[in-house]
Enzyme design. Structure first.
Site, short mmCIF file in Angstrom:
data_model
loop_
_atom_site.label_atom_id
_atom_site.label_comp_id
_atom_site.label_asym_id
_atom_site.label_seq_id
_atom_site.Cartn_x
_atom_site.Cartn_y
_atom_site.Cartn_z
N CYS A 77 0.84 -1.19 0.00
CA CYS A 77 0.00 0.00 0.00
C CYS A 77 0.88 1.25 0.00
CB CYS A 77 -1.01 -0.04 1.15
SG CYS A 77 -2.36 1.15 0.96
N HIS A 175 -3.81 -4.72 -0.02
CA HIS A 175 -3.38 -5.29 1.27
C HIS A 175 -3.47 -6.81 1.20
CE1 HIS A 175 -3.18 -1.62 3.75
NE2 HIS A 175 -4.09 -1.16 2.90
N GLU A 177 -2.58 -8.91 3.38
CA GLU A 177 -2.95 -9.44 4.69
C GLU A 177 -4.45 -9.33 4.95
OE1 GLU A 177 -2.38 -5.05 5.51
OE2 GLU A 177 -1.58 -6.54 4.11
#
Length: 193
Positions: A77, A175, A177
């Site tokens: 990001c 992202h 994650e």
């Protein structure tokens, strides 16, 4: 494999650490130069403004280390955006590792900003092995246009770089994650490269 998450002081680092743990991969969160220099691979996450991230990197004496490292590094990001030369966000000079500028999305009818949610990514690069056409989770108001270092693209009001690569430096705008199984596969690909 020793993985280090660079603590820029402006990211939710725990969610990335937990995502790696789900893959059976331990990692450390640190801004200690000695610990970072012993890592096999580095992750550079970031949320917030480019100005805050750069101020924190300077204060922690990490700017030069990141610019000169030969270790594989994955910017996430904001961590990807600051790999470029300049961000329109607060007119901030960034790390200068790749010659690109981060720009604000142009306002367009029928599109809301920030770009937030799931979007499809196209890539045939090894970082995206098994992921061409997969959906990833984005949250951003600024983007990087397509350029010679683009290895994955996405479209939201305009086409933009979903991922970049130059030498040992990689970046993803989304992202991983927070991107479920696709994000885990991408992190695994980075670890295994």
């Amino acid at each position: 494999m020793n993985l280090a998450i660079i603590d820029t002081g402006c990211a939710n680092l725990a969610s990335l650490k937990f995502a790696l743990l789900r893959l059976g991969q331990k990692s450390i969160i640190t801004h200690d130069l000695k610990e970072l220099s012993h890592a096999d691979k580095l992750l550079l996450p970031g949320v917030g403004t480019a100005a805050k991230a750069m101020a924190n990197l300077k204060a922690l004496s990490l700017e030069s280390f990141i610019q000169t490292t030969t270790k594989p590094l994955l910017g996430i990001c904001l961590g990807m955006q600051i790999l470029g030369e300049f961000s329109e966000e607060l007119h901030q000079k960034t790390l200068g590792i790749m010659p690109f500028k981060t720009q604000k999305f142009q306002e367009k009818t029928n599109f809301t900003f920030p770009h937030m949610g799931w979007n499809q990514v196209s890539s045939t690069h090894e970082l995206f092995k098994g992921l061409n056409g997969a959906y990833f989770y984005f949250v951003h108001s600024y983007c990087v246009g397509l350029n010679e270092y683009t290895i994955a693209e996405c479209e939201y009001s305009t086409k933009f770089s979903a991922s970049l690569n130059k030498d040992n430096f990689y970046g993803v705008q989304f992202h991983p994650e927070r991107s479920g199984e696709a994000g885990e596969v991408l992190l695994k690909n980075f670890i295994n490269m």
